[in-house]
Design an enzyme around this catalytic site. Sequence first.
Site, short mmCIF file in Angstrom:
data_model
loop_
_atom_site.label_atom_id
_atom_site.label_comp_id
_atom_site.label_asym_id
_atom_site.label_seq_id
_atom_site.Cartn_x
_atom_site.Cartn_y
_atom_site.Cartn_z
N ASP A 86 -7.17 11.24 -1.26
CA ASP A 86 -5.86 10.62 -0.95
C ASP A 86 -5.31 11.11 0.39
OD1 ASP A 86 -3.93 8.73 -1.56
OD2 ASP A 86 -2.89 9.94 -3.04
N GLU B 27 -0.08 4.46 -10.38
CA GLU B 27 0.08 5.86 -9.96
C GLU B 27 1.41 6.33 -10.55
OE1 GLU B 27 0.76 6.38 -5.76
OE2 GLU B 27 0.30 8.54 -5.79
N1 ADE Z 1 0.35 6.11 0.98
C1 ADE Z 1 -0.23 7.24 1.28
N2 ADE Z 1 -0.48 7.94 0.16
C2 ADE Z 1 -0.09 7.20 -0.88
C3 ADE Z 1 -0.09 7.37 -2.28
N3 ADE Z 1 -0.60 8.46 -2.88
N4 ADE Z 1 0.43 6.39 -3.01
C4 ADE Z 1 0.94 5.31 -2.44
N5 ADE Z 1 0.97 5.12 -1.13
C5 ADE Z 1 0.46 6.05 -0.35
ZN ZN Z 2 -3.36 6.62 -1.85
#
Ligand code: ADE
Ligand code: ZN
Length: 323
Positions: A284, A206
């Site tokens: 998400d 990410e």
């Molecule tokens: N916890 C909640 N949302 C998250 C994300 N987008 N990336 C990493 N940890 C998370």
């Molecule tokens: Zn996440």
Amino acid sequence: MELQELRSFIRGLPKAELHLHIEGTLEADMIFAFAQRNQVPLPYASIEDLKNAYQFTDLQSFLDLYYAGAAVLQTEQDFYEMTWAYLEKAAADGVVHAEIMFDPQTHTGRGIPMETVFAGIAGALRQAKPGLGISGSLILSFLRHLSEENAFATLEQALPLREAYRDVWLSIGLDSSEKGNPPEKFERVFRRCKELGFRLVAHAGEEGPASYVRDALDLLGAERIDHGVRSEEDPALMQRLQQEQVPLTVCPLSNLKLCVVGDLKEHNLKRLLEQGICVTINSDEPAYFGGYILDNYVATAQALGLSKEQLVQLAANSMAARF
Ligand code: ADE
Ligand code: ZN
């Protein structure tokens, strides 16, 4: 396609939501209602005031606010109502299956019993099949900014509940601050979870590099990668993801709000799809990022000009990638 036609076309596709943090479905009005009910003080004067704070520059700036918001969750009823509200929205978006992540350490660290967390979330999920036609399961996720020892302790706390929740608790995940917390930090606890027969997922790629995606596969045994958008930086990894059909649970509006991409038009989802990767679209933290799963599909379809066939493929990928 007209917007309304596009929305109803996507709504009609049977979809699975595979990357959803239940604490991220706490809408601002729910935060205020629960805070009042539980006598939890909030540093915001109004719902509007809180919403105005939803301006994030990166993952950490979001997580700080997100963990603070979760502090209003105190009782089984709170966890139940939050989860049910999500499931109702998912049903309205045409979700037929939801694999829901929850972060017990966010709650047990504040003195909330593990049992309270499980009972509320699982209680709602169990009602979803008869009540809304949604099947699903739970992904207990470890917070990677905490130690592996803490993750082991959390696992030990949860295991006595396994039998009672065997129908819903199938999986283990890894989330929170990616940078500086590589997959290798959790290699031992993931090995233990695998031995115990859990299905495994992990956030990777990410904000972290493509090498974290590879390590999540090789060191953690992850069967799906949450996000994974930075995989594109490594052609050999891309080839592997395509060959092994490792699902990526991509969250376009999250990527936009957390500045992983500057504009949805620059998102690589379409390129990943066109290279034969098993890409899926998910929400998400919908309460914080401006939309639930249907909003994510629609915004992405519009920004990238996805065809009907590609939308069908994305939904089919999500169903194929279910546990
Ligand atoms: N916890 C909640 N949302 C998250 C994300 N987008 N990336 C990493 N940890 C998370
Ligand atoms: Zn996440």
